[in-house]
Design an enzyme around this catalytic site. Structure first.
Site, PDB file in Angstrom:
ATOM      1  N   ARG A  52      57.125 -18.778  -3.922  1.00  0.00           N
ATOM      2  CA  ARG A  52      56.847 -18.214  -2.598  1.00  0.00           C
ATOM      3  C   ARG A  52      58.076 -17.460  -2.101  1.00  0.00           C
ATOM      4  NH1 ARG A  52      57.674 -21.346   1.404  1.00  0.00           N
ATOM      5  NH2 ARG A  52      56.526 -23.148   0.617  1.00  0.00           N
ATOM      6  N   TYR A 104      44.101   2.199  11.568  1.00  0.00           N
ATOM      7  CA  TYR A 104      43.189   1.451  10.699  1.00  0.00           C
ATOM      8  C   TYR A 104      42.482   0.352  11.519  1.00  0.00           C
ATOM      9  CZ  TYR A 104      41.878  -1.582   6.785  1.00  0.00           C
ATOM     10  OH  TYR A 104      41.199  -2.362   5.895  1.00  0.00           O
ATOM     11  N   ASP A 176      53.015   3.437   9.310  1.00  0.00           N
ATOM     12  CA  ASP A 176      52.102   3.087   8.218  1.00  0.00           C
ATOM     13  C   ASP A 176      51.853   4.375   7.440  1.00  0.00           C
ATOM     14  OD1 ASP A 176      49.875   2.614   6.605  1.00  0.00           O
ATOM     15  OD2 ASP A 176      48.956   1.220   8.030  1.00  0.00           O
ATOM     16  N   LYS A 201      46.016   0.902  -1.902  1.00  0.00           N
ATOM     17  CA  LYS A 201      45.472   2.260  -1.914  1.00  0.00           C
ATOM     18  C   LYS A 201      46.197   3.111  -2.966  1.00  0.00           C
ATOM     19  CE  LYS A 201      43.240   0.373   1.484  1.00  0.00           C
ATOM     20  NZ  LYS A 201      43.671   0.452   2.880  1.00  0.00           N
TER      21      LYS A 201
HETATM   22  C1  LIG Z   1      43.814  -0.418   3.991  1.00  0.00           C
HETATM   23  C2  LIG Z   1      44.796  -0.115   5.043  1.00  0.00           C
HETATM   24  C3  LIG Z   1      45.519  -1.126   5.668  1.00  0.00           C
HETATM   25  C4  LIG Z   1      45.291  -2.602   5.348  1.00  0.00           C
HETATM   26  O1  LIG Z   1      45.709  -2.888   4.049  1.00  0.00           O
HETATM   27  P1  LIG Z   1      45.048  -4.084   3.170  1.00  0.00           P
HETATM   28  O2  LIG Z   1      45.781  -3.945   1.883  1.00  0.00           O
HETATM   29  O3  LIG Z   1      43.591  -3.778   3.081  1.00  0.00           O
HETATM   30  O4  LIG Z   1      45.321  -5.352   3.881  1.00  0.00           O
HETATM   31  C5  LIG Z   1      46.456  -0.771   6.618  1.00  0.00           C
HETATM   32  N1  LIG Z   1      46.657   0.520   6.947  1.00  0.00           N
HETATM   33  C6  LIG Z   1      45.966   1.529   6.381  1.00  0.00           C
HETATM   34  C7  LIG Z   1      46.243   2.924   6.784  1.00  0.00           C
HETATM   35  C8  LIG Z   1      45.007   1.247   5.411  1.00  0.00           C
HETATM   36  O5  LIG Z   1      44.326   2.243   4.856  1.00  0.00           O
END
Ligand SMILES: *Cc1c(COP(=O)(O)O)cnc(C)c1O
Length: 384
Positions: A52, A104, A176, A201
């Site tokens: 962890r 998001y 982000d 992604k």
């Molecule tokens: C998918 C996404 C998230 C969340 O990420 P997860 O890996 O699904 O927890 C946050 N911000 C954006 C812009 C996203 O596309």
């Protein structure tokens, strides 16, 4: 690799963080599928005592992520949401978070439905307008938060300008950068304090891992975030770290193809008589086209559009008619996906000021042949 600053990002994507394994000289970082590590005496070990806290496969991934986003530190997480949540654990009751008004759906849900009850104030501003951001700052603003490009309307905000505003108000700026990936923009170099990715992604890019990351420069804050992560336990598994590292090796190559294909599709859609609006940062019709040219090294793989007539019904038919574009949530994988954000990825913001046009179609353009993808879309539009 300890001379990282000499190399271009294409080289870093292949090499950064990855050294031949110290025990066997394996060229690829092994999947250290272990929860614990033998100690030679009490607390005498090789830097790893429990997975962890740290795991060598994760450490390699973190070094790679830090190099790509030009940060001093990176932390890998079990999801993008847990990365965002861990930053928010540094925000205390009575503090204010100023968020972009186009985030998001899961981020909005975390802020409003999960964290607000702990006494953190959240408000939402139009981040494409730096004056609106400055006006929305409060004396207790601790964190300014936005996505660029946003999901799903692909708005671009000026990272350097908003970093100045946040810092003038004594707040951190978190960006982000999931939709851009580190190949297209590096927010830390523009003044952001934290970069977050859903590595699920583009970074992993093969739609087979859920993961997240924070990249930053400040050592004290990095220690605090690691302390929080270790306390909370939102860590990625070694196998997921391995897969993400493998995905990163082709990131630059993939992003180039995503951009090329998305550009072709956006142009074809723009000229199509049944298409009303096409949103793509690479089109000069995009409201922040100039900023995108300046801030990003390419327009990315996401395209959103609406049809002129038929409303939600036509859009619903369209997303069911494509064959190469799979109807699915998520984005950034090698395969093309199509969805309607309003009832799918953005259902959590449906009744909020952040609600999206219910007939908006979002494409995650993959790395297949651009003509095949275009033909698939044109055929589906003709049937919608
Ligand atoms: C998918 C996404 C998230 C969340 O990420 P997860 O890996 O699904 O927890 C946050 N911000 C954006 C812009 C996203 O596309």
């Amino acid at each position: 690799m300890n001379n990282e600053s000499e190399f271009d990002i294409e080289t870093l994507a292949v090499h950064a963080g990855v050294e031949p394994d110290p025990t066997t000289a394996a060229v690829m970082t092994p999947i250290y599928q272990t929860s614990t590590y033998a100690q030679t005496g009490i607390n005498e070990h090789k830097g790893f005592d429990y997975s962890r806290t740290a795991n060598p496969t994760r450490t390699a991934l973190q070094k790679s992520l830090a190099a790509l986003d030009k940060g001093n530190h990176a932390l890998a997480f079990s999801s993008g949401m847990s990365a965002i949540d861990t930053i928010l654990r540094m925000i205390e009751p009575g503090d204010h978070v100023l968020s972009g008004n186009d985030v998001y759906g899961g981020t909005f849900r975390l802020f409003k439905n999960v964290l607000e009850v702990y006494g953190i104030e959240f408000s939402f501003a139009e981040m494409t307008d730096p004056e609106a951001v400055a006006a929305a700052m409060r004396p207790n603003t601790k964190l300014v938060w936005f996505e660029s490009p946003t999901n799903p309307t692909l708005k671009i905000s000026d990272i350097a300008a908003i970093a100045d505003i946040a810092h003038a108000g004594g707040a951190w700026l978190g960006v982000d950068s999931t939709f851009a990936s580190p190949i297209l923009q590096q927010p830390l170099t523009l003044g952001a304090d934290f970069v977050v990715h859903s590595t699920t992604k583009f970074i992993n890019g093969h739609s087979d891992v859920v993961g997240g990351a924070i990249i930053l420069n400040d050592e004290e804050i990095a220690k605090r975030l690691h302390y929080l992560q270790n306390s909370i336990g939102c860590v990625p598994a070694p196998m997921d770290c391995f897969l993400t590292l493998r995905g990163i090796k082709t990131l630059a190559l993939r992003i180039r193809q995503h951009c090329k294909n998305a550009t072709q599709i956006a142009r074809v859609l723009e000229d199509h008589p049944r298409v009303k609006d096409v949103i793509y940062p690479g089109l000069d019709s995009h409201p922040q086209y100039e900023l995108a040219q300046r801030q990003m090294s390419g327009p990315g793989g996401m395209v959103s559009f609406t049809l002129k007539d038929g409303g939600v019904e036509a859009a619903t038919n369209l997303v069911k008619e494509t064959q190469l574009f799979t109807l699915a949530e998520s984005l950034g994988g090698v395969e093309s996906l199509i969805e309607l954000p309003a009832p799918m990825t953005h259902a959590t913001v449906a009744d909020s000021p952040l609600a999206v046009d219910p007939s908006l179609v979002r494409l995650s353009v993959g790395i297949e042949n651009a003509d095949d993808l275009t033909n698939d879309l044109l055929r589906a539009i003709s049937k919608a």
